[in-house]
Design a protein around this motif. Structure first.
Motif, PDB file in Angstrom:
ATOM      1  N   TYR A  75       0.831  -1.196   0.000  1.00 16.21           N
ATOM      2  CA  TYR A  75       0.000   0.000   0.000  1.00 16.21           C
ATOM      3  C   TYR A  75       0.872   1.255   0.000  1.00 16.21           C
ATOM      4  N   THR A  76       0.510   2.204  -0.827  1.00 20.37           N
ATOM      5  CA  THR A  76       1.229   3.466  -0.918  1.00 20.37           C
ATOM      6  C   THR A  76       0.324   4.601  -0.453  1.00 20.37           C
ATOM      7  N   THR A  77       0.892   5.493   0.358  1.00 20.19           N
ATOM      8  CA  THR A  77       0.201   6.682   0.828  1.00 20.19           C
ATOM      9  C   THR A  77       1.018   7.886   0.398  1.00 20.19           C
ATOM     10  N   ALA A  78       0.366   8.931  -0.084  1.00 18.50           N
ATOM     11  CA  ALA A  78       1.086  10.109  -0.582  1.00 18.50           C
ATOM     12  C   ALA A  78       0.573  11.384   0.071  1.00 18.50           C
ATOM     13  N   GLY A  79       1.471  12.346   0.203  1.00 14.97           N
ATOM     14  CA  GLY A  79       1.138  13.649   0.770  1.00 14.97           C
ATOM     15  C   GLY A  79       1.427  13.693   2.256  1.00 14.97           C
ATOM     16  N   LYS A  80       1.992  14.796   2.710  1.00 10.06           N
ATOM     17  CA  LYS A  80       2.435  14.938   4.096  1.00 10.06           C
ATOM     18  C   LYS A  80       1.337  14.625   5.110  1.00 10.06           C
ATOM     19  N   LYS A  81       0.179  15.225   4.956  1.00 13.90           N
ATOM     20  CA  LYS A  81      -0.911  15.031   5.911  1.00 13.90           C
ATOM     21  C   LYS A  81      -1.333  13.561   5.973  1.00 13.90           C
ATOM     22  N   ASN A  82      -1.490  12.936   4.803  1.00 14.56           N
ATOM     23  CA  ASN A  82      -1.914  11.533   4.737  1.00 14.56           C
ATOM     24  C   ASN A  82      -0.855  10.594   5.297  1.00 14.56           C
ATOM     25  N   VAL A  83       0.401  10.812   4.900  1.00 12.43           N
ATOM     26  CA  VAL A  83       1.486   9.934   5.356  1.00 12.43           C
ATOM     27  C   VAL A  83       1.665  10.062   6.862  1.00 12.43           C
ATOM     28  N   SER A  84       1.719  11.270   7.350  1.00 11.63           N
ATOM     29  CA  SER A  84       1.932  11.482   8.780  1.00 11.63           C
ATOM     30  C   SER A  84       0.872  10.765   9.613  1.00 11.63           C
ATOM     31  N   LYS A  85      -0.379  10.897   9.221  1.00 17.37           N
ATOM     32  CA  LYS A  85      -1.465  10.242   9.961  1.00 17.37           C
ATOM     33  C   LYS A  85      -1.397   8.720   9.807  1.00 17.37           C
ATOM     34  N   ALA A  86      -1.228   8.241   8.584  1.00 16.23           N
ATOM     35  CA  ALA A  86      -1.237   6.796   8.336  1.00 16.23           C
ATOM     36  C   ALA A  86      -0.089   6.080   9.035  1.00 16.23           C
ATOM     37  N   ILE A  87       1.097   6.640   8.950  1.00 17.26           N
ATOM     38  CA  ILE A  87       2.269   5.947   9.504  1.00 17.26           C
ATOM     39  C   ILE A  87       2.267   5.983  11.034  1.00 17.26           C
ATOM     40  N   THR A  88       1.861   7.102  11.620  1.00 21.41           N
ATOM     41  CA  THR A  88       1.825   7.145  13.084  1.00 21.41           C
ATOM     42  C   THR A  88       0.658   6.328  13.631  1.00 21.41           C
ATOM     43  N   ASP A  89      -0.479   6.319  12.940  1.00 23.64           N
ATOM     44  CA  ASP A  89      -1.594   5.460  13.358  1.00 23.64           C
ATOM     45  C   ASP A  89      -1.176   3.991  13.308  1.00 23.64           C
ATOM     46  N   ALA A  90      -0.488   3.610  12.246  1.00 24.03           N
ATOM     47  CA  ALA A  90      -0.103   2.207  12.054  1.00 24.03           C
ATOM     48  C   ALA A  90       0.903   1.730  13.098  1.00 24.03           C
ATOM     49  N   PHE A  91       1.882   2.561  13.422  1.00 28.33           N
ATOM     50  CA  PHE A  91       2.981   2.086  14.270  1.00 28.33           C
ATOM     51  C   PHE A  91       2.952   2.609  15.696  1.00 28.33           C
ATOM     52  N   MET A  92       2.135   3.600  15.968  1.00 30.87           N
ATOM     53  CA  MET A  92       2.090   4.144  17.314  1.00 30.87           C
ATOM     54  C   MET A  92       0.682   4.102  17.908  1.00 30.87           C
ATOM     55  N   GLY A  93      -0.323   4.077  17.065  1.00 25.97           N
ATOM     56  CA  GLY A  93      -1.705   4.179  17.514  1.00 25.97           C
ATOM     57  C   GLY A  93      -2.123   3.190  18.572  1.00 25.97           C
ATOM     58  N   ASN A  94      -1.668   1.959  18.485  1.00 24.78           N
ATOM     59  CA  ASN A  94      -2.062   0.916  19.434  1.00 24.78           C
ATOM     60  C   ASN A  94      -0.902   0.439  20.306  1.00 24.78           C
ATOM     61  N   VAL A  95       0.203   1.180  20.256  1.00 26.18           N
ATOM     62  CA  VAL A  95       1.412   0.762  20.981  1.00 26.18           C
ATOM     63  C   VAL A  95       1.962   1.975  21.733  1.00 26.18           C
ATOM     64  N   ALA A  96       1.369   2.275  22.888  1.00 29.52           N
ATOM     65  CA  ALA A  96       1.743   3.469  23.649  1.00 29.52           C
ATOM     66  C   ALA A  96       3.210   3.458  24.076  1.00 29.52           C
ATOM     67  N   ASP A  97       3.783   2.281  24.271  1.00 28.64           N
ATOM     68  CA  ASP A  97       5.182   2.183  24.702  1.00 28.64           C
ATOM     69  C   ASP A  97       6.114   1.776  23.561  1.00 28.64           C
ATOM     70  N   MET A  98       5.726   2.100  22.324  1.00 28.23           N
ATOM     71  CA  MET A  98       6.516   1.672  21.167  1.00 28.23           C
ATOM     72  C   MET A  98       7.952   2.200  21.226  1.00 28.23           C
TER      73      MET A  98
END
Length: 159
Positions: free
Chosen positions: A60-83
């Motif tokens: 999956y590819t995501t483009a644009g600063k707003k979209n990437v920032s939200k998608a990548i942080t949601d994916a890797f930090m959203g459910n892992v508070a102590d990541m």
């Protein structure tokens, strides 16, 4: 172990971009620090407006600063508070692209693929390629990681 992961790797020959004397390895080190501080504003500040993020595990590819920032942080930090996320092996620099092995982990609490998962500790390995522009902003980020191992550690699959 966590302390080791957060220690930055010194690279013998550093790639420097010509325009602003930006060192690719320095940008990556600061980017990883922002992630380990869980600082969404700092993370967002690393992306160029036209950044592209590719996640091989989901093709999956995501483009644009707003979209990437939200998608990548949601994916890797959203459910892992102590990541935590840190370099763990080889680092290669070619021009303005840095390719590096990493380890990402923490305790998962949330939903993955429609299944509720709570208090599952995990650690997975991956490899990323990050390309930096002359202004020191990330213009491309590609993640390749062990999705199968991740799902096993969350108890989503047993094979």
């Amino acid at each position: 172990m966590k302390k080791f992961l957060l220690t930055m790797v010194t690279i013998g020959s550093l790639a420097t971009l010509s325009a602003n004397n930006v060192q690719v390895s320095d940008v990556l080190d600061e980017y990883m620090i922002a992630w380990n501080e869980h600082n969404l504003q700092k993370i967002d500040a690393f992306y160029a407006d036209d950044v592209v993020w590719y996640d091989l595990s989901y093709d999956y590819t995501t483009a644009g600063k707003k979209n990437v920032s939200k998608a990548i942080t949601d994916a890797f930090m959203g459910n892992v508070a102590d990541m935590y996320w840190g370099k763990s092996g080889d680092v290669h620099i070619s021009g303005n692209t840095i390719i590096y092995e990493w380890v990402y982990g923490g305790t998962f609490n949330g939903e993955w693929d429609g299944v509720s998962v709570h208090n599952k500790k995990f650690e997975i390995k991956g490899l990323s390629a990050t390309t930096i522009n002359k202004s020191g902003k990330i213009i491309a980020h590609k993640d390749y990681y062990d999705l199968l191992g991740f799902k096993r550690k969350l108890g989503l699959i047993t094979q």
